[in-house]
Enzyme design. Structure first.
Site: not given
Ligand code: NI
Length: 135
Positions: A14, A33, A39, A41, A79
């Protein structure tokens, strides 16, 4: 009252960015961010259902069923996706974990038909998690 929790993992990219803010404001508010190219997570999602034990089965909700509900309504859409671009229900929403947690709650709340949804917890990192209980 008993509480049953299922944990599911997903990975996603995101970028935190508000088009109504200037580039300088975005950078100040979102810092790393705000990286233009995003980037990622490895998110950990915990969904807790509460209610009374069904005396016939000894279950509150069959965990196989809860796993299926979470995967089919949430995980499959998030995902390995870029949350800013690829997820229809996140269109126009800044993909912070606060907003994600709320959206996930709304996706699940009507799908739980044994017991009721108690909380959605979303871990963005080992040290940061977000929780919504529908209040
Ligand atoms: Ni992030």
């Amino acid at each position: 009252m008993i509480y049953v929790t299922r944990r599911e993992l997903f990975s996603a990219a995101h970028r935190l960015f508000n088009p109504n803010f200037s580039d300088a404001e975005n950078e100040k508010i979102y810092d790393k961010c705000n990286n233009e190219f995003g980037h990622g997570h490895n998110y950990v999602l915990e969904v807790t259902v509460c209610g009374e034990i069904n005396p016939a089965t000894g279950y509150l909700i069959d965990l196989k069923k809860l796993k299926k509900i979470i995967r089919e309504n949430v995980i499959v859409f998030l995902d390995h996706k870029h949350l800013n671009y690829e997820v229809p229900f996140l269109k126009g929403i800044i993909p912070t974990s606060e907003n994600l947690t709320l959206v996930i709650w709304n996706l699940l709340v009507k799908k739980i038909d044994e017991g009721k949804l108690f909380s959605v917890k979303l871990y963005e990192t080992e040290n940061n998690y977000f929780e919504y209980r529908g209040e």
